[in-house]
Design an enzyme around this catalytic site. Sequence first.
Site, short mmCIF file in Angstrom:
data_model
loop_
_atom_site.label_atom_id
_atom_site.label_comp_id
_atom_site.label_asym_id
_atom_site.label_seq_id
_atom_site.Cartn_x
_atom_site.Cartn_y
_atom_site.Cartn_z
N LEU A 87 31.46 49.65 72.87
CA LEU A 87 30.58 49.95 71.75
C LEU A 87 29.24 50.53 72.20
O LEU A 87 28.54 49.94 73.02
CB LEU A 87 30.35 48.68 70.91
CG LEU A 87 29.54 48.85 69.64
CD1 LEU A 87 30.27 49.77 68.66
CD2 LEU A 87 29.27 47.50 69.01
N ASP A 88 28.90 51.69 71.66
CA ASP A 88 27.61 52.36 71.88
C ASP A 88 27.30 52.66 73.33
O ASP A 88 26.14 52.79 73.71
CB ASP A 88 26.46 51.56 71.24
CG ASP A 88 26.54 51.57 69.73
OD1 ASP A 88 27.06 52.55 69.17
OD2 ASP A 88 26.09 50.60 69.10
N GLU A 89 28.33 52.81 74.16
CA GLU A 89 28.11 53.14 75.56
C GLU A 89 28.83 54.40 75.99
O GLU A 89 28.99 54.66 77.18
CB GLU A 89 28.49 51.96 76.45
CG GLU A 89 27.55 50.79 76.32
CD GLU A 89 27.77 49.74 77.38
OE1 GLU A 89 28.39 50.03 78.41
OE2 GLU A 89 27.30 48.61 77.16
#
Length: 145
Positions: A87-89
């Site tokens: 997530l979000d990386e």
Amino acid sequence: MRVATDAKDQAEREVLALLEAQRIELVVLARYMQILSQEFISRYPNRIINIHHSFLPAFVGAKPYHRSFERGVKLIGATSHYVTEVLDEGPIIEQDITRISHRDSLDDMMRKGGDMERVVLSRAVRWHVENRVLVYGRKKTVVFA
């Protein structure tokens, strides 16, 4: 809890069917507050773009502008990236920032942040469709801007 998971799985299958039937090549997540499954992500590698404020990881979760306003942040920004299973990386395509001062209200801050998110997202989408983004090492990009 399984009923909610089953409904989410079914909804995701329906979205995938629509995307594939229309031969969609790029998925843009703007205000999509769900985590995509690994199966969904694997069908669109480096073809799902997300946008969010750049307060991560300091202000994750709900109301990041409210919490950052309370802390008196001096910079706000936005990050657009490809979606990966973490997530979000995902690999970052574009980022930008703007200054905030003590004169800015919470509403000012949210407006400036929203404007920044729209600009950063539009750049990322344009660069992607123009084939100007090269992903390497699974975590980085070269952008031929």
